[in-house]
Design a protein around this motif. Structure first.
Motif, PDB file in Angstrom:
ATOM      1  N   ALA A  58       0.825  -1.210   0.000  1.00 51.53           N
ATOM      2  CA  ALA A  58       0.000   0.000   0.000  1.00 51.53           C
ATOM      3  C   ALA A  58       0.859   1.260   0.000  1.00 51.53           C
ATOM      4  CB  ALA A  58      -0.934  -0.008   1.206  1.00 51.53           C
ATOM      5  N   MET A  59       2.128   1.160   0.426  1.00 54.77           N
ATOM      6  CA  MET A  59       3.020   2.317   0.405  1.00 54.77           C
ATOM      7  C   MET A  59       3.436   2.704  -1.011  1.00 54.77           C
ATOM      8  SD  MET A  59       5.483   1.285   3.612  1.00 54.77           S
ATOM      9  CE  MET A  59       4.779   0.731   5.165  1.00 54.77           C
ATOM     10  N   MET A  60       3.194   1.840  -1.989  1.00 57.90           N
ATOM     11  CA  MET A  60       3.534   2.149  -3.380  1.00 57.90           C
ATOM     12  C   MET A  60       2.383   2.833  -4.107  1.00 57.90           C
ATOM     13  SD  MET A  60       5.732  -1.167  -4.629  1.00 57.90           S
ATOM     14  CE  MET A  60       4.320  -2.285  -4.543  1.00 57.90           C
ATOM     15  N   SER A 110      -7.746   2.357  -3.449  1.00 60.38           N
ATOM     16  CA  SER A 110      -9.184   2.109  -3.589  1.00 60.38           C
ATOM     17  C   SER A 110      -9.776   1.632  -2.262  1.00 60.38           C
ATOM     18  CB  SER A 110      -9.424   1.063  -4.673  1.00 60.38           C
ATOM     19  OG  SER A 110     -10.798   0.775  -4.798  1.00 60.38           O
ATOM     20  N   PRO A 111     -10.969   2.109  -1.910  1.00 62.26           N
ATOM     21  CA  PRO A 111     -11.562   1.683  -0.622  1.00 62.26           C
ATOM     22  C   PRO A 111     -11.863   0.194  -0.536  1.00 62.26           C
ATOM     23  CG  PRO A 111     -12.638   3.670  -1.472  1.00 62.26           C
ATOM     24  CD  PRO A 111     -11.764   3.155  -2.571  1.00 62.26           C
ATOM     25  N   ARG A 112     -12.041  -0.480  -1.671  1.00 62.33           N
ATOM     26  CA  ARG A 112     -12.360  -1.912  -1.611  1.00 62.33           C
ATOM     27  C   ARG A 112     -11.169  -2.745  -1.150  1.00 62.33           C
ATOM     28  NH1 ARG A 112     -12.513  -4.219  -7.802  1.00 62.33           N
ATOM     29  NH2 ARG A 112     -10.609  -3.222  -8.583  1.00 62.33           N
ATOM     30  N   PHE A 113      -9.963  -2.169  -1.169  1.00 64.32           N
ATOM     31  CA  PHE A 113      -8.777  -2.881  -0.706  1.00 64.32           C
ATOM     32  C   PHE A 113      -8.444  -2.577   0.749  1.00 64.32           C
ATOM     33  CE2 PHE A 113      -7.424  -2.391  -5.358  1.00 64.32           C
ATOM     34  CZ  PHE A 113      -8.007  -3.600  -5.705  1.00 64.32           C
ATOM     35  N   SER A 114      -9.201  -1.709   1.379  1.00 64.75           N
ATOM     36  CA  SER A 114      -8.869  -1.305   2.755  1.00 64.75           C
ATOM     37  C   SER A 114      -8.974  -2.483   3.722  1.00 64.75           C
ATOM     38  CB  SER A 114      -9.784  -0.169   3.205  1.00 64.75           C
ATOM     39  OG  SER A 114     -11.141  -0.568   3.141  1.00 64.75           O
ATOM     40  N   ILE A 118     -10.472 -14.351  -2.506  1.00 68.10           N
ATOM     41  CA  ILE A 118      -9.212 -14.698  -3.178  1.00 68.10           C
ATOM     42  C   ILE A 118      -9.036 -13.873  -4.456  1.00 68.10           C
ATOM     43  CG2 ILE A 118      -7.863 -16.574  -4.165  1.00 68.10           C
ATOM     44  CD1 ILE A 118      -8.282 -16.879  -1.205  1.00 68.10           C
ATOM     45  N   ARG A 119     -10.108 -13.694  -5.201  1.00 69.44           N
ATOM     46  CA  ARG A 119     -10.017 -12.915  -6.431  1.00 69.44           C
ATOM     47  C   ARG A 119      -9.726 -11.444  -6.128  1.00 69.44           C
ATOM     48  NH1 ARG A 119     -14.857 -14.267 -10.478  1.00 69.44           N
ATOM     49  NH2 ARG A 119     -13.487 -12.995 -11.798  1.00 69.44           N
ATOM     50  N   LEU A 120     -10.285 -10.926  -5.060  1.00 75.11           N
ATOM     51  CA  LEU A 120      -9.987  -9.548  -4.675  1.00 75.11           C
ATOM     52  C   LEU A 120      -8.511  -9.398  -4.310  1.00 75.11           C
ATOM     53  CD1 LEU A 120     -11.079  -6.692  -4.079  1.00 75.11           C
ATOM     54  CD2 LEU A 120     -11.540  -7.466  -1.751  1.00 75.11           C
ATOM     55  N   PHE A 121      -7.967 -10.371  -3.597  1.00 75.89           N
ATOM     56  CA  PHE A 121      -6.539 -10.336  -3.272  1.00 75.89           C
ATOM     57  C   PHE A 121      -5.692 -10.442  -4.540  1.00 75.89           C
ATOM     58  CE2 PHE A 121      -2.564 -12.478  -2.201  1.00 75.89           C
ATOM     59  CZ  PHE A 121      -2.064 -11.647  -1.210  1.00 75.89           C
ATOM     60  N   LEU A 122      -6.133 -11.256  -5.501  1.00 81.96           N
ATOM     61  CA  LEU A 122      -5.396 -11.372  -6.764  1.00 81.96           C
ATOM     62  C   LEU A 122      -5.381 -10.043  -7.510  1.00 81.96           C
ATOM     63  CD1 LEU A 122      -3.985 -13.011  -8.966  1.00 81.96           C
ATOM     64  CD2 LEU A 122      -6.253 -13.709  -9.784  1.00 81.96           C
ATOM     65  N   ILE A 123      -6.517  -9.365  -7.569  1.00 82.98           N
ATOM     66  CA  ILE A 123      -6.572  -8.055  -8.239  1.00 82.98           C
ATOM     67  C   ILE A 123      -5.636  -7.072  -7.550  1.00 82.98           C
ATOM     68  CG2 ILE A 123      -8.084  -6.108  -8.785  1.00 82.98           C
ATOM     69  CD1 ILE A 123     -10.373  -8.110  -9.056  1.00 82.98           C
ATOM     70  N   TYR A 124      -5.626  -7.099  -6.232  1.00 81.52           N
ATOM     71  CA  TYR A 124      -4.744  -6.197  -5.485  1.00 81.52           C
ATOM     72  C   TYR A 124      -3.276  -6.495  -5.785  1.00 81.52           C
ATOM     73  CZ  TYR A 124      -2.686  -3.747  -1.511  1.00 81.52           C
ATOM     74  OH  TYR A 124      -1.924  -2.919  -0.723  1.00 81.52           O
ATOM     75  N   MET A 125      -2.937  -7.769  -5.870  1.00 76.92           N
ATOM     76  CA  MET A 125      -1.549  -8.137  -6.149  1.00 76.92           C
ATOM     77  C   MET A 125      -1.144  -7.738  -7.566  1.00 76.92           C
ATOM     78  SD  MET A 125       0.198  -9.514  -3.642  1.00 76.92           S
ATOM     79  CE  MET A 125      -0.465  -8.136  -2.713  1.00 76.92           C
ATOM     80  N   LEU A 126      -2.071  -7.826  -8.510  1.00 74.54           N
ATOM     81  CA  LEU A 126      -1.760  -7.392  -9.874  1.00 74.54           C
ATOM     82  C   LEU A 126      -1.507  -5.889  -9.928  1.00 74.54           C
ATOM     83  CD1 LEU A 126      -4.307  -9.516 -11.951  1.00 74.54           C
ATOM     84  CD2 LEU A 126      -1.860  -9.911 -11.638  1.00 74.54           C
ATOM     85  N   GLU A 127      -2.309  -5.120  -9.198  1.00 77.72           N
ATOM     86  CA  GLU A 127      -2.073  -3.682  -9.135  1.00 77.72           C
ATOM     87  C   GLU A 127      -0.754  -3.379  -8.418  1.00 77.72           C
ATOM     88  OE1 GLU A 127      -3.765  -1.515 -10.663  1.00 77.72           O
ATOM     89  OE2 GLU A 127      -5.506  -2.716 -11.255  1.00 77.72           O
ATOM     90  N   ALA A 128      -0.452  -4.135  -7.384  1.00 84.01           N
ATOM     91  CA  ALA A 128       0.820  -3.943  -6.677  1.00 84.01           C
ATOM     92  C   ALA A 128       2.000  -4.307  -7.569  1.00 84.01           C
ATOM     93  CB  ALA A 128       0.836  -4.779  -5.395  1.00 84.01           C
TER      94      ALA A 128
END
Length: 299
Positions: free
Chosen positions: A205-207, A216-220, A241-251
């Motif tokens: 999240a620091m990036m 995005s608030p959905r990742f909070s 799991i899919r939400l975590f995958l989307i977050y990792m792709l953005e990261a």
């Protein structure tokens, strides 16, 4: 008498259109005979000090020298922060897309069809068992009871996985449930491996400077659970799991941009002489010859 005339005479005034009046004669004291300028000496006018031009030039040069130093310190601090982020978030490169995407996850339609086949199998087996048991006390003829017993045996055999694979390639409801549980267990294990002991999601999240989508608030919720070191235990559904995958792709996108910015800043620092170039791992031929000479045995 001279003093009285000097006091009554009007002061010289410069009027336009004619030259200025001549200065009046110096009055003399009546009693002592001393000139007026000797009695009241003129007050000397203090001259302004000279402007210290060399001092201003020196101050300007000092400011010019301090400006590059400030730029260098700011650049070094920026590069240090980027290096720390790269080190903290490098585990994002270990992301396995297929493990988290779960492409062979049984969908709801497949699960519903398998459940319907299971219910039909249970109903048929139960009906055949009831017919057989009805023939025991003589409620139905014996041949009907025997037929029911044979049907019951065949239906039960058809439900055995080894036999079912001989006539149908469709997975059973139990197989689909076991597959779901296995895929969920693999995904949670992979998330636990990515998170590690420090937590990866909240560090990524620091990036957000390099990818605003991380704010995005959905990742909070993911970030809060990761900061508490309990993210892998709380993910129990596929949409989590899919939400975590989307977050990792953005990261991962943010990490690539951060890495590019760090390399550009490092190259700029090298060009300006602020940082020495990184040593290369090139090995010369002499370095190869030394170990061979040292390990060579005399014949």
């Amino acid at each position: 008498m001279a003093t009285t005339q000097a006091r009554t005479r009007p002061s010289p005034v410069l009027q336009p259109g004619r030259p200025a009046d001549p200065a009046p004669p110096v009055p003399v004291a009546a009693e002592t005979g001393v000139a007026a300028h000797e009695v009241h000496p003129p007050i000397p006018v203090e001259s302004e000090p000279p402007v210290a031009a060399p001092l201003d030039e020196g101050a300007g040069s000092a400011e010019d020298q301090s400006a590059p130093e400030d730029d260098r310190e700011a650049s070094m601090m920026r590069q240090s922060g980027r290096r720390r982020l790269l080190r903290q978030c490098e585990r994002v490169l270990l992301l396995d897309f297929n493990t988290l995407a779960m492409p062979d996850w049984p969908d709801n339609f497949t699960m519903a069809a398998a459940r319907r086949r299971r219910d039909i199998w249970l109903f048929s087996a139960s009906l055949a068992a009831i017919v057989f048991l009805a023939g025991v006390p003589g409620i139905v003829p014996a041949w009907i009871a025997g037929t029911g017993f044979g049907a019951f045996v065949l239906i039960v055999l058809a439900g055995i996985p080894f036999v079912r694979r001989l006539y149908s390639g469709q997975p059973s409801y139990i197989d689909l449930l076991l597959r779901r549980q296995h895929r969920m267990r693999e995904a949670r294990s992979h998330i636990q491996h990515l998170e590690g002991a420090e937590g990866l999601a909240w560090q990524c999240a620091m990036m957000a400077e390099f990818n605003p989508a991380l704010r995005s608030p959905r990742f909070s919720g993911l970030v809060n659970l990761s900061e508490k070191r309990s993210l892998a235990r709380e993910l129990r559904r596929r949409d989590h799991i899919r939400l975590f995958l989307i977050y990792m792709l953005e990261a991962e996108k943010a990490y690539e941009r951060l890495q590019h910015a760090y390399f550009e800043g490092h190259q700029t620092a090298i060009d300006k002489g602020w940082a020495p170039p990184e040593p290369t791992d090139e090995v010369t031929e002499e370095d190869h010859d030394v170990p061979q000479q040292a390990t060579a045995r005399p014949e």
